[in-house]
Design a protein around this motif. Structure first.
Motif, PDB file in Angstrom:
ATOM      1  N   ILE A 186       0.816  -1.287  -0.024  1.00  0.00           N
ATOM      2  CA  ILE A 186      -0.061  -0.126   0.045  1.00  0.00           C
ATOM      3  C   ILE A 186       0.748   1.268  -0.122  1.00  0.00           C
ATOM      4  O   ILE A 186       0.507   2.287  -0.593  1.00  0.00           O
ATOM      5  CB  ILE A 186      -1.047  -0.109   1.440  1.00  0.00           C
ATOM      6  N   ALA A 187       1.903   1.029   0.699  1.00  0.00           N
ATOM      7  CA  ALA A 187       2.938   2.310   0.759  1.00  0.00           C
ATOM      8  C   ALA A 187       3.621   2.676  -0.446  1.00  0.00           C
ATOM      9  O   ALA A 187       3.464   3.863  -1.025  1.00  0.00           O
ATOM     10  CB  ALA A 187       3.761   2.178   1.835  1.00  0.00           C
ATOM     11  N   LEU A 188       4.040   1.606  -1.104  1.00  0.00           N
ATOM     12  CA  LEU A 188       4.621   1.606  -2.376  1.00  0.00           C
ATOM     13  C   LEU A 188       3.885   1.893  -3.632  1.00  0.00           C
ATOM     14  O   LEU A 188       4.420   2.451  -4.705  1.00  0.00           O
ATOM     15  CB  LEU A 188       5.813   0.616  -2.538  1.00  0.00           C
ATOM     16  N   SER A 189       2.795   1.376  -3.698  1.00  0.00           N
ATOM     17  CA  SER A 189       1.668   1.298  -4.930  1.00  0.00           C
ATOM     18  C   SER A 189       1.812   2.800  -5.308  1.00  0.00           C
ATOM     19  O   SER A 189       1.034   3.695  -4.651  1.00  0.00           O
ATOM     20  CB  SER A 189       0.388   0.637  -4.603  1.00  0.00           C
ATOM     21  N   LEU A 196      -0.584   4.838  -1.858  1.00  0.00           N
ATOM     22  CA  LEU A 196       0.521   6.008  -1.192  1.00  0.00           C
ATOM     23  C   LEU A 196       1.505   6.412  -1.943  1.00  0.00           C
ATOM     24  O   LEU A 196       1.980   7.804  -1.752  1.00  0.00           O
ATOM     25  CB  LEU A 196       0.608   5.681   0.146  1.00  0.00           C
ATOM     26  N   ASP A 197       2.116   5.734  -2.635  1.00  0.00           N
ATOM     27  CA  ASP A 197       3.223   6.035  -3.719  1.00  0.00           C
ATOM     28  C   ASP A 197       4.488   6.854  -2.947  1.00  0.00           C
ATOM     29  O   ASP A 197       4.842   7.961  -3.092  1.00  0.00           O
ATOM     30  CB  ASP A 197       2.867   6.825  -4.763  1.00  0.00           C
ATOM     31  N   ASN A 198       4.674   6.103  -1.879  1.00  0.00           N
ATOM     32  CA  ASN A 198       5.552   6.862  -0.874  1.00  0.00           C
ATOM     33  C   ASN A 198       6.541   5.717  -0.196  1.00  0.00           C
ATOM     34  O   ASN A 198       6.044   5.132   0.527  1.00  0.00           O
ATOM     35  CB  ASN A 198       4.902   7.471   0.202  1.00  0.00           C
ATOM     36  N   ALA A 199       7.914   5.887  -0.526  1.00  0.00           N
ATOM     37  CA  ALA A 199       8.686   4.774  -0.170  1.00  0.00           C
ATOM     38  C   ALA A 199       9.118   4.898   1.377  1.00  0.00           C
ATOM     39  O   ALA A 199       9.281   4.147   2.040  1.00  0.00           O
ATOM     40  CB  ALA A 199      10.036   4.660  -1.188  1.00  0.00           C
ATOM     41  N   THR A 200       9.155   6.079   1.930  1.00  0.00           N
ATOM     42  CA  THR A 200       9.568   6.355   3.160  1.00  0.00           C
ATOM     43  C   THR A 200       8.514   5.573   4.094  1.00  0.00           C
ATOM     44  O   THR A 200       8.725   5.139   5.049  1.00  0.00           O
ATOM     45  CB  THR A 200       9.514   7.758   3.527  1.00  0.00           C
ATOM     46  N   MET A 201       7.099   5.620   3.790  1.00  0.00           N
ATOM     47  CA  MET A 201       6.121   5.051   4.479  1.00  0.00           C
ATOM     48  C   MET A 201       6.151   3.710   4.585  1.00  0.00           C
ATOM     49  O   MET A 201       5.667   2.928   5.607  1.00  0.00           O
ATOM     50  CB  MET A 201       4.813   5.490   4.103  1.00  0.00           C
ATOM     51  N   ALA A 202       7.013   2.816   3.800  1.00  0.00           N
ATOM     52  CA  ALA A 202       6.987   1.562   3.787  1.00  0.00           C
ATOM     53  C   ALA A 202       8.235   0.933   4.657  1.00  0.00           C
ATOM     54  O   ALA A 202       8.212  -0.090   5.114  1.00  0.00           O
ATOM     55  CB  ALA A 202       7.472   1.088   2.255  1.00  0.00           C
ATOM     56  N   ILE A 203       8.911   1.975   5.037  1.00  0.00           N
ATOM     57  CA  ILE A 203      10.324   1.631   5.879  1.00  0.00           C
ATOM     58  C   ILE A 203       9.817   1.135   7.207  1.00  0.00           C
ATOM     59  O   ILE A 203      10.353   0.144   7.650  1.00  0.00           O
ATOM     60  CB  ILE A 203      11.153   2.949   6.137  1.00  0.00           C
ATOM     61  N   PRO A 204       8.952   1.603   7.914  1.00  0.00           N
ATOM     62  CA  PRO A 204       8.374   0.956   9.321  1.00  0.00           C
ATOM     63  C   PRO A 204       7.992  -0.317   9.059  1.00  0.00           C
ATOM     64  O   PRO A 204       8.405  -1.205   9.979  1.00  0.00           O
ATOM     65  CB  PRO A 204       7.181   1.854   9.644  1.00  0.00           C
ATOM     66  N   ALA A 205       7.333  -0.684   8.126  1.00  0.00           N
ATOM     67  CA  ALA A 205       6.747  -2.169   7.965  1.00  0.00           C
ATOM     68  C   ALA A 205       7.956  -2.985   7.412  1.00  0.00           C
ATOM     69  O   ALA A 205       8.075  -4.255   8.062  1.00  0.00           O
ATOM     70  CB  ALA A 205       5.735  -2.057   6.866  1.00  0.00           C
ATOM     71  N   ALA A 206       9.097  -2.533   6.861  1.00  0.00           N
ATOM     72  CA  ALA A 206      10.277  -3.341   6.315  1.00  0.00           C
ATOM     73  C   ALA A 206      10.922  -3.549   7.739  1.00  0.00           C
ATOM     74  O   ALA A 206      11.257  -4.750   7.787  1.00  0.00           O
ATOM     75  CB  ALA A 206      10.908  -2.639   5.083  1.00  0.00           C
ATOM     76  N   VAL A 207      11.300  -2.548   8.443  1.00  0.00           N
ATOM     77  CA  VAL A 207      11.891  -2.887   9.484  1.00  0.00           C
ATOM     78  C   VAL A 207      11.261  -3.729  10.556  1.00  0.00           C
ATOM     79  O   VAL A 207      11.768  -4.596  11.316  1.00  0.00           O
ATOM     80  CB  VAL A 207      12.302  -1.508  10.516  1.00  0.00           C
ATOM     81  N   TYR A 208       9.983  -3.395  10.704  1.00  0.00           N
ATOM     82  CA  TYR A 208       9.110  -4.635  11.665  1.00  0.00           C
ATOM     83  C   TYR A 208       9.348  -5.905  11.057  1.00  0.00           C
ATOM     84  O   TYR A 208       9.212  -6.715  12.085  1.00  0.00           O
ATOM     85  CB  TYR A 208       7.721  -3.827  11.946  1.00  0.00           C
TER      86      TYR A 208
END
Length: 299
Positions: A248-251, A255-267
């Motif tokens: 959802i963050a990267l699509s 949202l088209d926002n890579a920064t928003m994907a970072i928390p999920a990636a770290v988690y």
């Protein structure tokens, strides 16, 4: 962030594989099983839908995260449980059937609750930019990437159970590979800033996971839910569908926002440490309890 083949093609397919794998393990009875576990289901879903976003919001404000990272944390908190929870629950002698039921119901609820949480977060942290909220077109996209593959998997299970059983193991392996790949995509697209992002969200992600697991076990036990169901609840609440949050963050369509994907990636990577520790502690406590039970077979 510019659109790419990874975000427009690979990520939706990757998520579809994971959700299809979930569907292969589900039957209609899994949704009906809530009648057998009403208390455990209500308590676990209450924690998942209401308590977790509130706790995440408190952590975000406490740590004063940058707006995109704050939205990414809230997106993660709103994501339903991941299929890995079933494996963790099995290793800790939890009620895996309840895990499957909770995942099934929570995935359906997330179609509504996830856009609401994210929309409110965008309004609060980013003045409503790119809200996915209750806009019909984007809500339909969330529905499609979450529930359609699950429905297809359930259809395969219903029509060809033997084929579904044979697919189960390969799809599970593929799901793990997909999770790693999706996290790698998220990290690669923000490789220039990833060090700072991990420093910013690493501690909060780990703390959030510990709180999720603790609340997921302690609250059901306080509500007199049996131990094996409390174990299932702990991992269902503690293990989020990071791939869904990252997608959802990267699509580009959402949202088209890579920064928003970072928390999920770290988690998605950091959760294995506290989850593994909880498995050890639960099994150790179970072993000690078994040793205290007298052997009635001896005279």
């Amino acid at each position: 962030m510019n659109s790419s083949t990874a975000t427009t093609v690979f990520l939706p397919i990757a998520l579809a594989v994971i959700m299809f794998g979930l569907g292969l393990s589900l039957t209609v009875a899994d949704f009906a099983r809530v009648v057998r576990y009403p208390r455990a289901t209500v308590v676990a879903l209450g924690c998942q839908v209401l308590v977790l976003p509130a706790i995440c919001l408190g952590l975000v404000l406490l740590f004063d995260l940058d707006p995109p990272l704050a939205v990414g944390m809230m997106l993660l908190a709103a994501a339903p449980g991941g299929t890995t929870a079933n494996l963790f629950s099995h290793l800790a002698h939890g009620d895996v059937a309840l895990n499957i039921t909770l995942t099934a119901i929570n995935s359906v609820l997330a179609v509504v609750t996830l856009p609401i949480v994210v929309n409110l977060s965008l309004r609060g942290f980013m003045d409503g930019e790119d809200a996915i909220g209750l806009q019909p077109d984007k809500l339909l996209q969330v529905f499609a990437i979450v529930l359609v593959p699950v429905a297809v998997g359930m259809l395969v299970r219903n029509r060809a159970p033997g084929f579904a059983d044979r697919l189960d193991r390969p799809v599970r392996i593929a799901s793990v590979a997909v999770l790693v790949s999706v996290i790698a995509v998220a990290v690669f697209q923000e490789r220039g800033n990833v060090g700072g992002y991990i420093e910013s969200v690493g501690l909060i992600a780990l703390l959030f996971c510990v709180l999720n697991l603790s609340i997921g076990y302690a609250v059901p036990r306080a509500c007199h839910v049996p131990r094996d169901q409390a174990v299932a609840s702990a991992f269902e609440i503690g293990v989020h569908n990071s791939t869904l949050a990252i997608t959802i963050a990267l699509s580009p369509a959402l949202l088209d926002n890579a920064t928003m994907a970072i928390p999920a990636a770290v988690y998605g990577t950091s959760m294995f440490l506290p989850a593994g520790l909880l498995i050890y502690l639960l099994n150790r406590r179970r072993q000690v309890a078994d040793e205290k039970v007298p052997d009635r077979s001896r005279p």
